[in-house]
Design an enzyme around this catalytic site. Structure first.
Site, mmCIF file in Angstrom:
data_model
loop_
_atom_site.group_PDB
_atom_site.id
_atom_site.type_symbol
_atom_site.label_atom_id
_atom_site.label_comp_id
_atom_site.label_asym_id
_atom_site.label_seq_id
_atom_site.Cartn_x
_atom_site.Cartn_y
_atom_site.Cartn_z
ATOM 1 N N ARG A 132 0.543 -1.270 0.169
ATOM 2 C CA ARG A 132 0.354 0.079 -0.070
ATOM 3 C C ARG A 132 1.020 1.200 -0.156
ATOM 4 N NH1 ARG A 132 -4.110 -2.990 2.856
ATOM 5 N NH2 ARG A 132 -5.241 -3.948 2.104
ATOM 6 N N LYS A 154 3.132 11.696 -11.114
ATOM 7 C CA LYS A 154 2.634 10.615 -11.994
ATOM 8 C C LYS A 154 3.661 9.679 -12.580
ATOM 9 C CE LYS A 154 -0.500 13.442 -15.045
ATOM 10 N NZ LYS A 154 -0.505 14.380 -16.242
ATOM 11 N N GLU A 196 10.457 18.331 -24.591
ATOM 12 C CA GLU A 196 9.686 18.578 -23.408
ATOM 13 C C GLU A 196 10.408 19.514 -22.295
ATOM 14 O OE1 GLU A 196 7.255 16.658 -22.281
ATOM 15 O OE2 GLU A 196 7.172 15.088 -22.665
ATOM 16 N N LYS A 238 7.477 23.308 -13.859
ATOM 17 C CA LYS A 238 6.795 21.721 -13.544
ATOM 18 C C LYS A 238 6.600 21.932 -11.938
ATOM 19 C CE LYS A 238 5.589 17.633 -14.211
ATOM 20 N NZ LYS A 238 6.217 16.002 -14.813
ATOM 21 N N GLU A 248 -3.569 17.502 -11.035
ATOM 22 C CA GLU A 248 -4.432 17.893 -12.265
ATOM 23 C C GLU A 248 -6.055 17.794 -12.459
ATOM 24 O OE1 GLU A 248 -2.438 15.844 -15.287
ATOM 25 O OE2 GLU A 248 -3.921 16.140 -16.504
ATOM 26 N N ARG A 252 -2.374 21.646 -14.307
ATOM 27 C CA ARG A 252 -1.773 21.168 -14.446
ATOM 28 C C ARG A 252 -1.733 20.316 -15.808
ATOM 29 N NH1 ARG A 252 1.218 16.169 -10.707
ATOM 30 N NH2 ARG A 252 2.786 15.490 -12.658
ATOM 31 N N ASN A 256 0.391 19.187 -20.312
ATOM 32 C CA ASN A 256 -0.013 18.241 -21.936
ATOM 33 C C ASN A 256 -0.412 18.373 -22.832
ATOM 34 O OD1 ASN A 256 -0.988 15.254 -21.480
ATOM 35 N ND2 ASN A 256 -1.993 16.644 -19.589
ATOM 36 N N HIS A 259 0.424 16.309 -26.224
ATOM 37 C CA HIS A 259 -0.106 14.827 -25.499
ATOM 38 C C HIS A 259 -0.960 14.304 -26.323
ATOM 39 C CE1 HIS A 259 3.722 16.035 -23.359
ATOM 40 N NE2 HIS A 259 4.001 14.734 -22.649
ATOM 41 N N HIS A 263 0.085 10.874 -27.682
ATOM 42 C CA HIS A 263 -0.380 9.699 -27.041
ATOM 43 C C HIS A 263 -1.392 9.300 -27.980
ATOM 44 C CE1 HIS A 263 0.696 10.573 -22.618
ATOM 45 N NE2 HIS A 263 1.475 11.197 -22.952
ATOM 46 N N HIS A 277 8.630 9.336 -27.221
ATOM 47 C CA HIS A 277 7.913 9.291 -26.595
ATOM 48 C C HIS A 277 7.987 11.086 -26.997
ATOM 49 C CE1 HIS A 277 4.607 11.455 -23.388
ATOM 50 N NE2 HIS A 277 5.561 11.666 -23.011
HETATM 51 N N1 LIG Z 1 5.393 10.345 -15.326
HETATM 52 C C1 LIG Z 1 5.472 11.810 -16.312
HETATM 53 O O1 LIG Z 1 5.079 12.350 -14.975
HETATM 54 C C2 LIG Z 1 6.236 11.591 -17.881
HETATM 55 C C3 LIG Z 1 6.511 12.975 -17.762
HETATM 56 C C4 LIG Z 1 7.115 12.596 -19.469
HETATM 57 C C5 LIG Z 1 7.395 11.683 -20.405
HETATM 58 N N2 LIG Z 1 6.436 10.242 -19.262
HETATM 59 C C6 LIG Z 1 6.435 8.809 -20.008
HETATM 60 O O2 LIG Z 1 8.159 8.809 -20.251
HETATM 61 C C7 LIG Z 1 8.332 8.102 -21.119
HETATM 62 C C8 LIG Z 1 9.728 8.204 -21.914
HETATM 63 O O3 LIG Z 1 11.146 8.543 -20.772
HETATM 64 P P1 LIG Z 1 12.646 8.517 -21.841
HETATM 65 O O4 LIG Z 1 12.028 9.168 -22.477
HETATM 66 O O5 LIG Z 1 13.160 8.280 -20.830
HETATM 67 O O6 LIG Z 1 12.328 6.413 -22.355
HETATM 68 P P2 LIG Z 1 12.748 5.232 -21.598
HETATM 69 O O7 LIG Z 1 12.900 5.222 -19.891
HETATM 70 O O8 LIG Z 1 12.758 3.871 -22.435
HETATM 71 O O9 LIG Z 1 14.779 5.576 -21.791
HETATM 72 C C9 LIG Z 1 14.926 6.065 -23.340
HETATM 73 C C10 LIG Z 1 16.489 5.492 -23.907
HETATM 74 O O10 LIG Z 1 17.478 5.424 -23.551
HETATM 75 C C11 LIG Z 1 18.098 4.302 -22.457
HETATM 76 N N3 LIG Z 1 19.268 4.809 -21.346
HETATM 77 C C12 LIG Z 1 18.374 5.538 -20.681
HETATM 78 N N4 LIG Z 1 19.068 6.312 -19.829
HETATM 79 C C13 LIG Z 1 20.362 6.125 -20.872
HETATM 80 C C14 LIG Z 1 21.629 6.519 -20.614
HETATM 81 N N5 LIG Z 1 22.475 7.004 -19.664
HETATM 82 N N6 LIG Z 1 22.340 6.467 -21.796
HETATM 83 C C15 LIG Z 1 22.213 5.678 -22.729
HETATM 84 N N7 LIG Z 1 20.750 5.148 -22.616
HETATM 85 C C16 LIG Z 1 20.202 5.913 -22.135
HETATM 86 C C17 LIG Z 1 16.962 3.568 -22.156
HETATM 87 O O11 LIG Z 1 17.041 2.411 -22.221
HETATM 88 C C18 LIG Z 1 15.600 3.855 -23.181
HETATM 89 O O12 LIG Z 1 16.457 2.595 -24.480
HETATM 90 C C19 LIG Z 1 7.480 7.780 -21.786
HETATM 91 O O13 LIG Z 1 6.809 6.465 -21.158
HETATM 92 C C20 LIG Z 1 6.532 8.689 -20.866
HETATM 93 O O14 LIG Z 1 5.342 8.415 -21.342
HETATM 94 C C21 LIG Z 1 5.976 10.535 -17.858
#
Ligand SMILES: NC(=O)c1ccc[n+]([C@@H]2O[C@H](COP(=O)([O-])OP(=O)(O)OC[C@H]3O[C@@H](n4cnc5c(N)ncnc54)[C@H](O)[C@@H]3O)[C@@H](O)[C@H]2O)c1
Length: 376
Positions: A132, A154, A196, A238, A248, A252, A256, A259, A263, A277
């Site tokens: 939990r 999130k 972003e 942010k 949100e 907030r 988006n 997005h 999405h 993304h």
């Molecule tokens: N929670 C939120 O508020 C929020 C906001 C924006 C995006 N997101 C989510 O975040 C995700 C995208 O994040 P991302 O782009 O970091 O994706 P990811 O975590 O898949 O990383 C992208 C790629 O980079 C590689 N990688 C990670 N760190 C590395 C490093 N230091 N050196 C080399 N390679 C590395 C990973 O293995 C992967 O192949 C999506 O799922 C999106 O929905 C969430």
């Protein structure tokens, strides 16, 4: 370079919660002082991207960080999972949950998410439901996760029906963004993170957008102080928004921008890496500005400025650029699952110019259909 510390303070109904975001260079290899208060004498589950491992020679920071937490904590158990959106699914979540429980965790155990947004989102979600709710720390290793996903609480996974449809709000107890981690990041992932960052300027701060427009070349050359500056600016914008609207219910939603389209595009790509993304959001931002323009909210000059900055960064600005073809009907169908919608009415984030996003609810479907028919 001394780390910058941004404090996110959320006033909750039942308890006041605040957490620091540390931003700087070489933070992880020298993290003893920062991390000690959070990990001391606790059982730690380190959920990390498989890109990082103790065996690989190219990730000293990971190895050094592990040595530090092994020294400070009671025990460290490891769960490695692949990065990439394909990982954000229910079976990987189940794997994390079962494996964590097999380590005989208790309520005071700590989860550390070490990786990009995918690891942060799924590990944060696991932390929110294990026993939990467990504490967790975000160690974002991509530019996108340092400026966006690691902050704000999130968490979640994707469903075959759409992006991030299963999840929770669960704030981390600390975020450590080490710019050094970006050295191994591919150019493509770095640029995805830039989207972003640009988004923050577009939503709220025209001066920040102007700064990015002027300095993007130095940023692409990994200018350390500029990187620290733009990561801090982004986290500040942010956290300001989140402090006012954690769940949100209003402002907030502005985060988006791009997005709703993004999405829908991403879920079409089946999360197989064809489009990442940030790239989907880049196309989404261009569509949001074009829509704002044809609805009379935003000038063509400003729309072109936005598209040009993204183009200069070699980011996709239209569906043609990413070789994805979606029909208007299918796009509209994906919009119906958007979490911003209320009472079956579509909601979009549009712009009254650069630096001024707003929430447009009750979107007129005929306007949207005509726009999509012409654009996609
Ligand atoms: N929670 C939120 O508020 C929020 C906001 C924006 C995006 N997101 C989510 O975040 C995700 C995208 O994040 P991302 O782009 O970091 O994706 P990811 O975590 O898949 O990383 C992208 C790629 O980079 C590689 N990688 C990670 N760190 C590395 C490093 N230091 N050196 C080399 N390679 C590395 C990973 O293995 C992967 O192949 C999506 O799922 C999106 O929905 C969430």
């Amino acid at each position: 370079m001394k780390p910058a510390i941004i404090n996110v303070s959320l006033t909750k109904k039942l308890n006041n919660l605040s957490y620091p975001i540390f931003v700087g260079n070489n933070l992880l290899s020298n993290s003893e002082k920062i991390i000690k208060p959070f990990v001391q004498n606790r059982k730690v589950i380190l959920i990390h991207d498989n890109f990082f491992s103790l065996e690989k020679k190219n990730n000293h920071d990971f190895v050094n960080f592990v040595k530090i937490i092994q020294h400070l904590s009671e025990t460290v158990n490891f769960i490695g999972i692949p990065g990439g959106d394909k990982t954000k699914n229910i079976s990987q979540l189940n794997f994390i949950l079962e494996k964590s429980l097999s380590f005989k965790i208790s309520r005071d155990s700590l989860i550390i998410a070490f990786g990009g947004g995918v690891i942060g989102d799924i590990a944060g979600f696991a932390a929110s439901i294990l026993l939990r709710g467990l504490d967790y720390i975000q160690i974002p290793t991509t530019l996108l996760s340092q400026v966006d996903s690691s902050v704000g609480g999130k968490t979640g996974i994707n469903s075959s029906e759409g992006k991030n449809l299963i999840g929770s709000f669960h704030q981390p107890i600390a975020v450590i963004a080490d710019i050094n981690m970006l050295k191994t990041l591919s150019k493509r992932e770095f640029l995805a993170g830039m989207v972003e960052i640009i988004k923050y300027g577009l939503i709220k701060d025209v001066n920040f957008f102007n700064y990015l427009e002027k300095n993007y070349q130095e940023i692409l050359n990994y200018d350390q102080s500029m990187l620290k500056n733009i990561i801090c600016m982004s986290c500040n914008i942010k956290s300001d928004i989140i402090e006012k609207d954690e769940k949100e219910n209003g402002e907030r939603a502005l985060l988006n921008l791009g997005h709703t389209f993004g999405h829908a595009i991403e879920s079409y790509g089946k999360y197989d890496g064809t489009i990442v993304h940030g790239e989907a959001v880049s196309v989404g931002i261009c569509l949001a500005f074009k829509l704002s323009n044809i609805m009379g909210f935003c000038s063509q000059v400003e729309t072109i400025r936005v598209i040009n900055l993204l183009k200069n960064l070699k980011l996709p600005t239209s569906l043609n650029d990413i070789n994805i073809s979606i029909t208007t009907a299918k796009m509209l169908d994906k919009f119906r699952y958007d979490k911003k919608n209320k009472n079956n009415q579509l909601t979009f984030i549009l712009n009254e110019g650069i630096g001024k996003s707003f929430i447009k609810s009750n979107m007129d479907i005929s306007v949207l259909t005509k726009f999509l028919d012409e654009e996609i």
